[in-house]
Design an enzyme around this catalytic site. Sequence first.
Site, PDB file in Angstrom:
ATOM      1  N   LYS A 197       0.850  -1.191   0.000  1.00 51.36           N
ATOM      2  CA  LYS A 197       0.000   0.000   0.000  1.00 51.36           C
ATOM      3  C   LYS A 197       0.885   1.239   0.000  1.00 51.36           C
ATOM      4  O   LYS A 197       1.685   1.441   0.912  1.00 51.36           O
ATOM      5  CB  LYS A 197      -0.893   0.002   1.246  1.00 51.36           C
ATOM      6  CG  LYS A 197      -1.660   1.297   1.480  1.00 51.36           C
ATOM      7  CD  LYS A 197      -2.371   1.287   2.834  1.00 51.36           C
ATOM      8  CE  LYS A 197      -2.923   2.656   3.190  1.00 51.36           C
ATOM      9  NZ  LYS A 197      -3.539   2.698   4.540  1.00 51.36           N
ATOM     10  N   ASP A 202      -2.599  10.747   3.246  1.00 50.39           N
ATOM     11  CA  ASP A 202      -3.987  10.339   3.464  1.00 50.39           C
ATOM     12  C   ASP A 202      -4.716  11.395   4.291  1.00 50.39           C
ATOM     13  O   ASP A 202      -4.553  11.469   5.508  1.00 50.39           O
ATOM     14  CB  ASP A 202      -4.037   8.981   4.171  1.00 50.39           C
ATOM     15  CG  ASP A 202      -5.460   8.496   4.368  1.00 50.39           C
ATOM     16  OD1 ASP A 202      -6.372   9.032   3.704  1.00 50.39           O
ATOM     17  OD2 ASP A 202      -5.657   7.571   5.178  1.00 50.39           O
ATOM     18  N   LYS A 209      -9.920  13.130   8.163  1.00 49.18           N
ATOM     19  CA  LYS A 209      -9.250  12.876   9.423  1.00 49.18           C
ATOM     20  C   LYS A 209      -9.124  14.169  10.235  1.00 49.18           C
ATOM     21  O   LYS A 209      -8.980  15.251   9.649  1.00 49.18           O
ATOM     22  CB  LYS A 209      -7.834  12.327   9.186  1.00 49.18           C
ATOM     23  CG  LYS A 209      -7.742  10.947   8.588  1.00 49.18           C
ATOM     24  CD  LYS A 209      -6.282  10.566   8.388  1.00 49.18           C
ATOM     25  CE  LYS A 209      -6.134   9.184   7.769  1.00 49.18           C
ATOM     26  NZ  LYS A 209      -6.523   8.130   8.715  1.00 49.18           N
ATOM     27  N   ASP A 220       1.707   6.757   5.441  1.00 49.90           N
ATOM     28  CA  ASP A 220       0.712   5.760   5.061  1.00 49.90           C
ATOM     29  C   ASP A 220       1.159   4.933   3.862  1.00 49.90           C
ATOM     30  O   ASP A 220       0.394   4.111   3.360  1.00 49.90           O
ATOM     31  CB  ASP A 220      -0.630   6.442   4.775  1.00 49.90           C
ATOM     32  CG  ASP A 220      -1.819   5.539   5.071  1.00 49.90           C
ATOM     33  OD1 ASP A 220      -1.651   4.553   5.807  1.00 49.90           O
ATOM     34  OD2 ASP A 220      -2.919   5.823   4.556  1.00 49.90           O
ATOM     35  N   ASP A 279     -11.963   6.991   4.130  1.00 50.23           N
ATOM     36  CA  ASP A 279     -10.726   6.821   4.896  1.00 50.23           C
ATOM     37  C   ASP A 279     -10.329   5.359   5.007  1.00 50.23           C
ATOM     38  O   ASP A 279      -9.314   5.039   5.610  1.00 50.23           O
ATOM     39  CB  ASP A 279     -10.882   7.445   6.287  1.00 50.23           C
ATOM     40  CG  ASP A 279      -9.542   7.671   6.970  1.00 50.23           C
ATOM     41  OD1 ASP A 279      -8.520   7.763   6.257  1.00 50.23           O
ATOM     42  OD2 ASP A 279      -9.505   7.752   8.212  1.00 50.23           O
ATOM     43  N   GLU A 281      -9.286   3.621   2.479  1.00 50.14           N
ATOM     44  CA  GLU A 281      -8.847   3.641   1.087  1.00 50.14           C
ATOM     45  C   GLU A 281      -7.742   2.645   0.791  1.00 50.14           C
ATOM     46  O   GLU A 281      -7.573   2.221  -0.356  1.00 50.14           O
ATOM     47  CB  GLU A 281      -8.386   5.051   0.707  1.00 50.14           C
ATOM     48  CG  GLU A 281      -6.954   5.413   1.051  1.00 50.14           C
ATOM     49  CD  GLU A 281      -6.651   5.384   2.548  1.00 50.14           C
ATOM     50  OE1 GLU A 281      -5.511   5.056   2.919  1.00 50.14           O
ATOM     51  OE2 GLU A 281      -7.559   5.685   3.347  1.00 50.14           O
ATOM     52  N   ARG A 283      -7.312  -0.497   1.451  1.00 50.10           N
ATOM     53  CA  ARG A 283      -7.778  -1.784   0.924  1.00 50.10           C
ATOM     54  C   ARG A 283      -8.268  -1.656  -0.514  1.00 50.10           C
ATOM     55  O   ARG A 283      -8.217  -2.615  -1.282  1.00 50.10           O
ATOM     56  CB  ARG A 283      -8.875  -2.346   1.838  1.00 50.10           C
ATOM     57  CG  ARG A 283     -10.130  -1.522   1.945  1.00 50.10           C
ATOM     58  CD  ARG A 283     -10.923  -1.794   3.200  1.00 50.10           C
ATOM     59  NE  ARG A 283     -10.264  -1.224   4.373  1.00 50.10           N
ATOM     60  CZ  ARG A 283     -10.727  -1.341   5.618  1.00 50.10           C
ATOM     61  NH1 ARG A 283     -11.853  -2.006   5.845  1.00 50.10           N
ATOM     62  NH2 ARG A 283     -10.079  -0.807   6.627  1.00 50.10           N
TER      63      ARG A 283
END
Length: 431
Positions: A197, A202, A209, A220, A279, A281, A283
């Site tokens: 990933k 993010d 967030k 991230d 949020d 995202e 996956r």
Amino acid sequence: MTAVMDLVLCAKPAAVQWGQNALVSFEANQVNIHINSEGVARLQDIQKAGRKLDAQGLKHLSFIGDSWDLEACWAFYQGYYNAKQDNQLDVVVLSDADQQRFDALKSAADWTRKTINLGPAAIYPQTLCESAASFLSGLSPEHVSYEIISGEDLLEQGWVGTYQVGKGSSQAPAMLQLDFNPSGNPDEPVAVALVGKGITFDSGGYSLKPSDGMSIMKSDMGGAATVTGGLGLAIANGLNKRVKLYLCCAENMVSGDAYKLGDVITYKNGVTVEVLNTDAEGRLVLADGLIAASEQKPQVIIDAATLTGAAKMALGRDYNAVFGFDDELVHQALQAAKQEHEKAWPLPLEPFHKGQIGSSFADIANISSGEGMAGASTAAAFLAHFVENAEKNWLHFDMSGSYQKSGNALWATGAKGHGIRTISRLLTELS
């Protein structure tokens, strides 16, 4: 020029004036590290000494004496490292073979930690892909080939999750597809496929967030950096198996072009996903990489991601979480971590978790619904929908331990590189 201080590892306790059970003491141009522990505790104490000496501003140290072995030197370096990379450590006590291993570890870990620590203005999807490709190509230029797919080309090739998550940013989303093939045979079977990933920043998207949570979201992409570092370490140590690497990279931003709650994404393998939280995202981009990996029919697929706050709540920032339906494969991952002095811990994943992400408008949703659902387990279950043989050939790492929000006794603030040794060992051991 900063004066060099000698670094001595000794078993005798420090003189009383340094305090009861003092870990470090000083004399003339020498730093003494006083270690009476053994095994894992010994290495942790050495790492703590490295952290102390960095905090005290000692900028140039040199190992001396015959008490330093490879693991002791590496433990100290992990603690001595800081995000500014302004320390110098002379390693002159190891055999040639151990020096090579130390240098390989340092190269892989430094790339991983530096890359995660860079801000989003420096590392965005395209530059993350380019940096990973350059790092790995530099280790074995004749055996590495790669392609970077970005922007609208992602949509044309069917990598819709990465495209949808990243389309709201001015920085185009991108996927790195890299092939390490030491045999040179284009028909060589793929032993392992790695998927990372790579969310380079993010914001949470429309599921925005709070500032405190967003402040570290440059990290991230820790999963992408860790699998890249792990592959680099394995290559430096003589890996002779074909491995494919997929980094799914995007910025998750808010704009008129950003994906929205209620969107339905149709993936290349036919699975449809309703977006209930922008949020969640990671996956969505990983699904593309897992589909691409499955198309190669590898013997094993390993993905790594800073995927859930739930895993962090369960394990803190000390352990990486391990998931899989195959208990034997999970056990092998845990043993690899233990042998490499890294921390990993299993969290549950059962077939029934796949039923906890239902949707009224698609095959599945990108978050679980209902009270009491296990967030880390249902996130792993989501990923399983995109792995061709998830019951037997797949491992998922939720990288709770890849980043340290604030420094502690062992680690400086920032990226840790925690997990690259485990990934490297698995690449070597898995057939």
